[in-house]
Design a protein around this motif. Structure first.
Motif, mmCIF file in Angstrom:
data_model
loop_
_atom_site.group_PDB
_atom_site.id
_atom_site.type_symbol
_atom_site.label_atom_id
_atom_site.label_comp_id
_atom_site.label_asym_id
_atom_site.label_seq_id
_atom_site.Cartn_x
_atom_site.Cartn_y
_atom_site.Cartn_z
ATOM 1 N N ARG A 42 21.156 -19.224 53.989
ATOM 2 C CA ARG A 42 20.932 -19.953 52.738
ATOM 3 C C ARG A 42 19.664 -19.482 52.027
ATOM 4 O O ARG A 42 19.565 -19.572 50.816
ATOM 5 N N PHE A 43 18.684 -19.013 52.799
ATOM 6 C CA PHE A 43 17.400 -18.658 52.209
ATOM 7 C C PHE A 43 17.175 -17.155 52.064
ATOM 8 O O PHE A 43 16.258 -16.739 51.380
ATOM 9 N N THR A 44 18.011 -16.344 52.691
ATOM 10 C CA THR A 44 17.840 -14.898 52.624
ATOM 11 C C THR A 44 17.986 -14.417 51.177
ATOM 12 O O THR A 44 18.930 -14.769 50.487
ATOM 13 N N GLY A 45 17.029 -13.634 50.745
ATOM 14 C CA GLY A 45 17.083 -13.032 49.416
ATOM 15 C C GLY A 45 16.564 -13.923 48.296
ATOM 16 O O GLY A 45 16.496 -13.487 47.151
ATOM 17 N N ARG A 46 16.203 -15.127 48.586
ATOM 18 C CA ARG A 46 15.663 -16.011 47.548
ATOM 19 C C ARG A 46 14.195 -15.704 47.317
ATOM 20 O O ARG A 46 13.454 -15.443 48.251
ATOM 21 N N GLU A 47 13.801 -15.784 46.074
ATOM 22 C CA GLU A 47 12.378 -15.658 45.772
ATOM 23 C C GLU A 47 11.658 -16.956 46.128
ATOM 24 O O GLU A 47 10.545 -16.945 46.620
ATOM 25 N N ASP A 48 12.318 -18.066 45.861
ATOM 26 C CA ASP A 48 11.744 -19.377 46.122
ATOM 27 C C ASP A 48 12.330 -19.904 47.418
ATOM 28 O O ASP A 48 13.544 -20.034 47.547
#
Length: 117
Positions: A42-48
């Motif tokens: 879910r969080f991979t590749g997110r800036e935030d």
């Protein structure tokens, strides 16, 4: 020392943390390995790395359990949908408790996922 068996894995105790939710005794368990992978994805590749409301509900659906560690929701998507109808402050408070119990750190989870690949 006794040899490990499949029965040992099937009956491995699950640690639960008692919490209060909606004025009732509730429990949160540790994420399974697959749950950790899902959170990481879910969080991979997110800036935030801040959890969205959808992330929070999904993660809660993956850890809310009864006092024996059995998950309340067999389908996290359905559980997340049910939690969407609960007062926001109650969900945010429960998420804080679940985050603490599981040691969630979105950036760390993404790093762990990359290490598993």
């Amino acid at each position: 020392m006794e040899d490990l068996s499949l029965d040992d894995i099937d009956s491995a105790p699950v640690g639960v943390v008692p919490v209060t939710f909606l004025g009732k005794q509730a429990y949160i368990r540790k994420l399974t390995f697959d749950g950790q992978i899902e959170v990481s994805r879910r969080f991979t590749g997110r800036e935030d790395e801040e959890a969205t409301a959808e992330d929070m509900r999904m993660m809660l659906a993956m850890v809310l359990c009864d006092k024996n560690g059995r998950l309340l929701f067999s389908d996290p998507d359905a559980g997340a949908s049910k939690l969407a109808h609960v007062e926001g402050s109650a969900v945010v408070d429960l998420f804080g408790q679940a985050k603490s119990a599981n040691g969630w750190d979105a950036g760390e989870e993404a790093k762990n996922l990359n290490a598993v690949r």
